[in-house]
Every structure is written in C-alpha cells, then in structure tokens.
Motif scaffolding. Structure first.
Motif: not given
Ligand code: KG4
Ligand code: ZN
Length: 359
Positions: A290-295
C-alpha cells in the motif's frame, strides 16, 4: 493552415533524433491549485523543489480560483529561477519541460501549461504533460536515500484536497481507479471541519496538530455507509455541524475548551473510514502493498494507522517524505523523467484539462 499541423511533427522529429537517455535534466512545473512550484530533477533524483504557497486564500477560508491564477502569474518566473539556481544548472542544460496538465483549476493550470509550452519551444526541447494524480502516486519513485519504491502491482490511496481514490497500480502508466469519493474529498472534510471549529484555512494540518494531544474516543461521530470501495465525507461535515451547534447552545466556550478532543475524534473517524476501505481493497485484490499520496498523507493519524497495519495485518506500506505529500513539482518531474525514457512527448497543440481522469 498546413504549417500548423506540420510544426509539431517537425519538433517531435527534431527531439527524437537527439534524445539521450542517460543524463536527463527535467524542469517540472506544478500549478494545479494554490501552490506554484518548480523542480529540477537529474534522472530520478531531486536537485531542487521550490514551492510558493499562496497565503492570499487564508483570509477567504478557501482557494479563490481567480486569485490563484493571478498569484501563479506573479510567482512562476521567480520560482523557476530559484529552482534552476538551487539545482545549479543553466536552462540550456535542460532535457525537457514537464508540466501539470490537470486535473485542477483551469485558470491555474493555464499559467503552468502556457509557461511550460513557451519555454520548451524557446529552448527547442521536448514538452511532457503530466496527470497530477498520477504524479502523487509516482512520487514514490523519486530516489531518496533510505527509501525503496513500491513493487508492481500495488494499491495507492490518493488523499488530497481535491481527491480521494483507491487506485490499482499495475505499472508506471497502467492505473485503474477502484473507488473514489462520491462527494467531498478527504482533505475537504478536514478543512471544512476545521472551519466549523474556527480554525484558519487550510485546516487539515491544524486538526492534525490538535488531534495529537486529544482523546480520539471523546466524541463518537457516525461513519457513512457507502457501497464498494467508494467514499463519502459530506455527511460527516453535517454531523459535526449539528454536534457543535448542540454543544455551543449549552456552553458557548465548548469548542475552545474541547478543541483537542474534538479534533482527535474527527481525525479518528476520518482515518477509520479510510482504513476500512483500504482493508476492503486488500481483501478484494489480494494485494498487500500500500502506498499513499496527496496532502492528507502528511497526516499523523493515517501514517500511524498504516505503520500499525504493517505489524498487525502484514502489509508493506509506503509513506511519502513530507516534502512530496502536498503539491510539489518534484512529483511532476519524476513522471517527466519516466515518460522521457519512453519518449512520451507532447506536442505544442496540447491544452490544460481541468477534469483529467486517471488511467
Ligand atoms: O495534495 P494537496 O497539497 O493539494 C491538492 O491537490 O488538493 O492537498 C491539500 C490538502 C488540504 O486539504 C490540507 O488540509 C490537507 O491536504 N492536509 C492535511 C495535512 N496536511 C495537509 N490534512 C490532514 N492532516 C495533515 N497533516
Ligand atoms: Zn495534489
């Protein structure tokens, strides 16, 4: 008329015969919302990543599109100069210009798009269009000491002020949206809740800071029931509004007296919604990377929840460096680099795209 059609082909021919695949310098431009940013990458490494955040929107409690485009016009030249100076390179060394084509605010996108097109034309180097949401995901491939990029396939959750998506990432350029928000984005949920508490825009980081000191179980808020992997955050905002109205009718100082507990409870609810859907996505796909991104991936609650999931659920999680969470041009630059290697160039007729769907 004929000349107009032939010109892009001529430039493409010119670049393709002279493209070098090793020492690549990309200048990247990001102007999709309220941050004007420019970065220089040498291959997959960041040499500079300058972000000018527009303070003007604070007094309006949200981004005012017309003011944003005007501020981009003021900022773009100094920001690009700074990025080149910090990277210590001359613009003549650049291999290509990458820019955010969309999604975003049209007036804001037009500034970066026009600037990038003109500069690429002036320098006779390729132009590369980038999808902002793809860039939030591929930011994980910027080479940084002590980090390893995700392996394909992986699940990416993009959580920002404009988007909330769970994406199946099969390769750099093959992505499929599995679920997304039906109304507000998660960043909006943070910002609108913050506004109800009297906190300035953008309130997400302030909710986070208060939440760290509060009790997440102090005030339970309902979680929406949404089918599949989609999200909804507009109901949460309404229940927070009613809760605050009810409490302040009894005690006008309720919010200031309980700020930390309210923020912790809101954050706990939002993170719970995100984690429930992620677990569902893992179950559905069998993918545990799992990767996350965004503010919102800067949020301490989501970072902690994912780190815990490594221990309890056996997931492998990828959290971006803080610098690459909120909008920045380095993430546009890494997509520029990956596209450059495959000679995925754009021609001079390209236009900005406010609604630019991933995949
Ligand atoms: O990706 P981004 O910089 O811009 C968009 O593309 O929307 O995301 C900005 C959003 C804002 O809503 C901001 O409040 C939120 O990210 N944000 C946070 C945190 N840092 C930024 N939300 C919660 N906790 C944070 N620490
Ligand atoms: Zn963004």
């Amino acid at each position: 008329m004929i000349g107009l059609y032939v010109l892009p082909l001529y430039y493409q021919f010119l670049f393709q015969t002279s493209v070098e695949h090793q020492n690549i310098y990309i200048l990247a431009i990001e102007s999709s919302c309220d941050d004007t940013s420019a970065a220089v990458l040498y291959n997959d490494k960041t040499l500079s990543n300058i972000v000018a955040t527009q303070k003007i929107h604070e007094e309006y409690g949200g981004v005012v599109p017309e003011l944003a485009s005007r501020a981009h016009q003021q900022n773009i030249v100094p920001v690009v100069h700074q990025a080149l100076a910090k990277a210590n390179i001359d613009k003549k060394q650049l291999s290509a210009i990458a820019f955010t084509r969309g999604p975003g605010l049209m007036g804001s996108l037009l500034v970066g798009t026009s600037f990038a097109k003109s500069l690429a034309l002036g320098l006779s180097i390729p132009l590369i269009e980038v999808n902002h949401m793809q860039a939030h995901i591929l930011a994980h491939f910027i080479k940084e000491e002590g980090t390893t990029p995700p392996q394909f396939p992986f699940l990416a959750m993009t959580i920002s002020g404009g988007h909330t998506q769970i994406v199946l990432v099969r390769s750099y350029f093959e992505m499929e949206i599995l679920g997304e928000t039906l109304d507000d984005a998660v960043g909006e949920a943070f910002d609108k809740s913050a506004k109800l508490l009297g906190l300035p825009y953008p309130g997400g980081p302030l909710v986070d800071a208060n939440a760290r000191k509060g009790n997440p179980l102090a005030f339970p808020f309902p979680r929406p029931k949404v089918a599949g992997l989609n999200f909804s955050f507009s109901g949460l905002k309404t229940s927070i509004l009613y809760f605050i109205q009810k409490q302040t009718a009894k005690n006008p100082d309720f919010v200031s007296e309980h700020m930390e507990d309210i923020c912790a409870s809101i954050q706990y609810t939002i993170i719970g919604i995100l984690m429930d859907k992620l677990k569902k996505a893992v179950q559905q796909t069998g993918i545990q990377q799992i990767a996350i991104g965004g503010g919102v991936s800067a949020n301490s609650g989501i970072r902690k929840a994912l780190q815990e999931a490594e221990q309890t659920l056996g997931w492998t999680t990828y959290l971006p460096k803080f610098e690459y969470c909120t909008d920045n041009a380095a993430m546009i630059g890494i997509v520029g680099y990956l596209k450059y290697k495959e000679e995925k160039f754009s021609d001079q007729a390209i236009t900005a795209k406010a609604r630019y769907i991933l995949g």
